[in-house]
Write a protein that holds these residues in place. Structure first.
Motif, PDB file in Angstrom:
ATOM      1  N   ARG A  23      47.085  44.029  34.166  1.00 39.25           N
ATOM      2  CA  ARG A  23      48.328  44.715  34.547  1.00 39.25           C
ATOM      3  C   ARG A  23      48.717  44.328  35.965  1.00 39.25           C
ATOM      4  NH1 ARG A  23      50.459  50.252  33.237  1.00 39.25           N
ATOM      5  NH2 ARG A  23      52.246  48.907  33.547  1.00 39.25           N
ATOM      6  N   ALA A  24      47.709  44.157  36.822  1.00 40.28           N
ATOM      7  CA  ALA A  24      47.969  43.732  38.206  1.00 40.28           C
ATOM      8  C   ALA A  24      46.690  43.111  38.751  1.00 40.28           C
ATOM      9  CB  ALA A  24      48.368  44.933  39.057  1.00 40.28           C
ATOM     10  N   MET A  39      41.793  44.418  40.731  1.00 43.85           N
ATOM     11  CA  MET A  39      42.629  44.274  39.527  1.00 43.85           C
ATOM     12  C   MET A  39      42.803  45.610  38.802  1.00 43.85           C
ATOM     13  SD  MET A  39      40.816  40.832  38.042  1.00 43.85           S
ATOM     14  CE  MET A  39      39.148  41.449  38.218  1.00 43.85           C
ATOM     15  N   THR A  40      43.899  45.717  38.077  1.00 39.35           N
ATOM     16  CA  THR A  40      44.054  46.793  37.111  1.00 39.35           C
ATOM     17  C   THR A  40      44.062  46.128  35.747  1.00 39.35           C
ATOM     18  OG1 THR A  40      45.400  48.000  38.694  1.00 39.35           O
ATOM     19  CG2 THR A  40      45.482  48.750  36.407  1.00 39.35           C
ATOM     20  N   LEU A  41      43.047  46.449  34.946  1.00 37.41           N
ATOM     21  CA  LEU A  41      42.924  45.862  33.609  1.00 37.41           C
ATOM     22  C   LEU A  41      43.084  46.972  32.573  1.00 37.41           C
ATOM     23  CD1 LEU A  41      39.823  43.549  34.278  1.00 37.41           C
ATOM     24  CD2 LEU A  41      42.260  42.998  34.524  1.00 37.41           C
ATOM     25  N   CYS A  42      43.609  46.619  31.412  1.00 41.54           N
ATOM     26  CA  CYS A  42      43.848  47.672  30.420  1.00 41.54           C
ATOM     27  C   CYS A  42      43.576  47.199  28.998  1.00 41.54           C
ATOM     28  CB  CYS A  42      45.282  48.185  30.529  1.00 41.54           C
ATOM     29  SG  CYS A  42      46.524  47.021  29.939  1.00 41.54           S
ATOM     30  N   ASP A  43      43.372  48.185  28.118  1.00 43.97           N
ATOM     31  CA  ASP A  43      43.476  47.953  26.678  1.00 43.97           C
ATOM     32  C   ASP A  43      44.319  49.104  26.157  1.00 43.97           C
ATOM     33  OD1 ASP A  43      41.875  50.187  26.336  1.00 43.97           O
ATOM     34  OD2 ASP A  43      40.117  49.083  25.657  1.00 43.97           O
ATOM     35  N   GLU A  47      43.485  52.264  31.168  1.00 43.68           N
ATOM     36  CA  GLU A  47      43.326  51.204  32.161  1.00 43.68           C
ATOM     37  C   GLU A  47      42.222  51.561  33.145  1.00 43.68           C
ATOM     38  OE1 GLU A  47      47.378  51.153  33.767  1.00 43.68           O
ATOM     39  OE2 GLU A  47      46.613  52.181  35.538  1.00 43.68           O
ATOM     40  N   VAL A  48      41.739  50.556  33.850  1.00 41.24           N
ATOM     41  CA  VAL A  48      40.650  50.777  34.794  1.00 41.24           C
ATOM     42  C   VAL A  48      40.847  49.871  36.010  1.00 41.24           C
ATOM     43  CG1 VAL A  48      39.055  49.022  33.822  1.00 41.24           C
ATOM     44  CG2 VAL A  48      38.107  51.056  34.904  1.00 41.24           C
ATOM     45  N   ASN A  49      40.423  50.370  37.161  1.00 44.17           N
ATOM     46  CA  ASN A  49      40.405  49.511  38.337  1.00 44.17           C
ATOM     47  C   ASN A  49      39.171  48.613  38.219  1.00 44.17           C
ATOM     48  OD1 ASN A  49      39.142  49.311  41.397  1.00 44.17           O
ATOM     49  ND2 ASN A  49      41.344  48.911  41.269  1.00 44.17           N
ATOM     50  N   ALA A  50      39.361  47.331  38.485  1.00 43.85           N
ATOM     51  CA  ALA A  50      38.245  46.392  38.358  1.00 43.85           C
ATOM     52  C   ALA A  50      38.114  45.589  39.636  1.00 43.85           C
ATOM     53  CB  ALA A  50      38.489  45.458  37.173  1.00 43.85           C
ATOM     54  N   LYS A  51      36.873  45.338  40.035  1.00 41.76           N
ATOM     55  CA  LYS A  51      36.627  44.522  41.231  1.00 41.76           C
ATOM     56  C   LYS A  51      35.756  43.343  40.844  1.00 41.76           C
ATOM     57  CE  LYS A  51      38.105  47.478  44.602  1.00 41.76           C
ATOM     58  NZ  LYS A  51      39.176  48.169  43.884  1.00 41.76           N
ATOM     59  N   MET A  52      36.096  42.193  41.398  1.00 41.72           N
ATOM     60  CA  MET A  52      35.224  41.038  41.226  1.00 41.72           C
ATOM     61  C   MET A  52      34.907  40.525  42.625  1.00 41.72           C
ATOM     62  SD  MET A  52      35.685  37.691  38.872  1.00 41.72           S
ATOM     63  CE  MET A  52      34.241  36.785  38.354  1.00 41.72           C
ATOM     64  N   TRP A  53      33.634  40.604  42.979  1.00 44.76           N
ATOM     65  CA  TRP A  53      33.250  40.334  44.368  1.00 44.76           C
ATOM     66  C   TRP A  53      33.065  38.856  44.656  1.00 44.76           C
ATOM     67  CZ3 TRP A  53      34.540  44.350  47.017  1.00 44.76           C
ATOM     68  CH2 TRP A  53      34.474  45.611  46.421  1.00 44.76           C
ATOM     69  N   PRO A  59      43.169  34.990  41.354  1.00 43.60           N
ATOM     70  CA  PRO A  59      43.625  36.174  40.620  1.00 43.60           C
ATOM     71  C   PRO A  59      44.390  35.784  39.349  1.00 43.60           C
ATOM     72  CG  PRO A  59      44.894  35.903  42.645  1.00 43.60           C
ATOM     73  CD  PRO A  59      43.824  34.854  42.666  1.00 43.60           C
ATOM     74  N   PRO A  60      44.148  36.490  38.232  1.00 51.01           N
ATOM     75  CA  PRO A  60      44.930  36.203  37.025  1.00 51.01           C
ATOM     76  C   PRO A  60      46.361  36.705  37.183  1.00 51.01           C
ATOM     77  CG  PRO A  60      43.479  38.088  36.668  1.00 51.01           C
ATOM     78  CD  PRO A  60      43.173  37.572  38.039  1.00 51.01           C
ATOM     79  N   ASN A  61      47.257  36.268  36.307  1.00 52.17           N
ATOM     80  CA  ASN A  61      48.650  36.729  36.345  1.00 52.17           C
ATOM     81  C   ASN A  61      48.811  37.980  35.482  1.00 52.17           C
ATOM     82  OD1 ASN A  61      49.538  34.457  37.871  1.00 52.17           O
ATOM     83  ND2 ASN A  61      49.436  33.245  35.982  1.00 52.17           N
ATOM     84  N   THR A  62      49.823  38.775  35.819  1.00 51.32           N
ATOM     85  CA  THR A  62      50.138  39.933  34.987  1.00 51.32           C
ATOM     86  C   THR A  62      50.366  39.459  33.550  1.00 51.32           C
ATOM     87  OG1 THR A  62      51.163  41.028  36.835  1.00 51.32           O
ATOM     88  CG2 THR A  62      51.803  41.828  34.665  1.00 51.32           C
ATOM     89  N   ALA A  63      49.789  40.209  32.614  1.00 51.15           N
ATOM     90  CA  ALA A  63      49.898  39.938  31.172  1.00 51.15           C
ATOM     91  C   ALA A  63      48.913  38.878  30.679  1.00 51.15           C
ATOM     92  CB  ALA A  63      51.322  39.577  30.739  1.00 51.15           C
TER      93      ALA A  63
END
Ligand SMILES: [Fe+2]
Ligand SMILES: [Fe+2]
Length: 313
Positions: A23-24, A39-43, A47-53, A59-63
Motif C-alpha cells: 500500500r505504501a 512499508m504498509t503491506l496488506c491482504d 494491513e500491517v506496518n512492516a520493516k525491513m532492516w 522500496p517496492p511500488n504501491t500495488a
C-alpha cells in the motif's frame, strides 16, 4: 495454490510466509544512519506496518505484489512484521489476487473491451466520438478505479465492473422496451459515473484514501456534466444530444437528497437511474450475505436501512 495465511489472524511470534500487497513503502534512515524500508503491506483481511532492516533492498511500488517472509512482532502495542526476505512476485507466481484485495470478478481489459465494442457499434457518429473521447480522457485510471470508497463496488476495477454490468442490463431492457434509444442509454450508462475518477483519490489497488476537494465541493454528477459539456463543445456535438446526456448524468441519483437537482425526465434517464440503483443494491446485498449462514440474518445495513435474510436454498 498454497493456502494464503491471513494477516488478521497472525499473532506475535508467528512466521508469515506468503503474498502481500504494497500500500505504501519508503526508504528511511535510522538514528544510527543505517537505511531501512518502512512499508504498509496488506491482504484482504487487513494491513500491517512492516520493516525491513536490510538497507540494500529498494522500496517496492504501491500495488506491487510481494512474496514476503517475516516474523510477526509488536511495536508500541501494535503488530509489526519484521521482513527477512522479500521479492516482487513474478507473473509465474501462484497467488490469488482476490485474497489480497477486493477485486472485480473479471479482468479490467475484458470489461473495457466489452464497453468499447458497444460504443463502436453506435449508429450516431457524434455520440460515438463523444463517449470515446471521454473514455480516452480517463486514461489508465479507468482500469483500476473503484466505484466507491466503502459502498457498492469498492473494489479494484469496480468502476468498470459497475459500468459493464449496467451496460449488459441496458441491452436486455432495450429488447423488452423497443421505444428506448439503445445508443443514448448505453452512452448515459458509460458516462454516468466517470467523474468518480476526479471525485475520489484512489491508488492502483483500488483503495480510496480520500475524497478530492472537487469531489467534496462539486461531486461526480456536476463534475460529470461540466466535463461532458466541455468535451462535447470541443467536438462540436449538437446541443440536443449534449443536453440529453447532461440531464441523464445530473438525474441519475433521482432525488435532491441523493445529489440530483432534477428527477429523470425522459425514459432513458429513468432506466439509467433504475439500473444504477439495481446494480448498487445487488452488489451490497450479495456482499452482506456472503458471510451469513443459510437461515440467518445480517446486522442492520445502514445504506439499505434494513437487515437481510439468507435463504436456506
Ligand atoms: Fe453516481
Ligand atoms: Fe453508478
Amino acid at each position: 495454490m498454497k493456502p494464503q495465511p491471513q494477516l488478521a489472524e497472525m499473532i506475535k511470534g508467528q512466521v508469515f510466509d506468503g503474498y502481500l500487497l504494497t500500500r505504501a513503502a519508503q526508504q528511511r534512515t535510522s538514528s544510527n544512519g543505517s537505511k531501512y524500508l518502512d512499508m504498509t503491506l496488506c491482504d484482504i483481511s487487513g494491513e500491517v506496518n512492516a520493516k525491513m532492516w536490510d538497507g540494500s533492498t529498494p522500496p517496492p511500488n504501491t500495488a506491487d505484489v510481494l512474496r514476503v517472509r517475516g516474523l510477526m512482532t509488536e511495536y508500541n502495542g501494535k503488530p509489526q512484521l519484521r521482513v527477512d526476505k522479500m521479492r516482487k512476485a513474478a507473473e509465474t507466481d501462484d497467488f490469488d489476487m482476490g485474497a489480497l484485495a477486493p477485486c472485480a470478478p473479471k479482468p479490467a481489459n475484458e470489461m473495457l473491451n466489452f464497453i468499447l465494442e458497444r460504443v463502436n457499434a453506435f449508429e450516431d457518429a457524434e455520440l460515438k466520438a463523444l463517449v470515446l473521447a471521454r473514455l480516452e480522457e480517463c486514461g489508465d485510471k479507468l482500469n483500476y478505479y473503484p466505484a466507491a470508497s466503502k459502498l457498492h463496488h469498492a473494489e479494484r476495477s469496480g468502476l468498470l465492473h459497475h459500468t459493464s454490468t449496467m451496460l449488459e442490463m441496458a441491452g436486455y431492457v432495450c429488447r423488452v422496451y423497443p421505444t428506448l434509444d439503445g445508443d443514448l442509454l448505453a452512452a448515459g450508462v458509460i458516462l454516468h459515473d466517470l467523474c468518480k475518477i476526479t471525485e475520489m483519490e484512489a491508488d492502483e489497488i483500488g483503495m480510496v484514501s480520500d475524497y478530492t476537494a472537487e469531489g467534496m465541493l462539486i461531486g461526480h454528477l456536476v463534475q460529470g456534466v461540466s466535463e461532458l459539456s466541455r468535451c462535447g463543445r470541443e467536438l462540436g456535438v449538437s446541443h440536443e444530444t449534449l443536453m440529453l446526456l447532461e440531464h441523464m448524468i445530473l438525474a441519475h441519483h433521482d432525488l435532491p437528497e441523493y445529489g440530483s437537482p432534477k428527477p429523470p425526465m425522459f425514459p432513458e434517464a429513468e432506466v439509467l437511474h433504475i439500473l444504477d440503483l439495481m446494480d448498487a443494491r445487488m452488489f451490497e446485498m450479495n456482499r452482506a450475505l456472503a458471510t451469513i449462514k443459510p437461515g440467518g440474518f445480517t446486522e442492520r445495513i445502514w445504506s439499505l436501512e434494513r437487515k437481510l435474510y439468507k435463504r436456506k436454498k
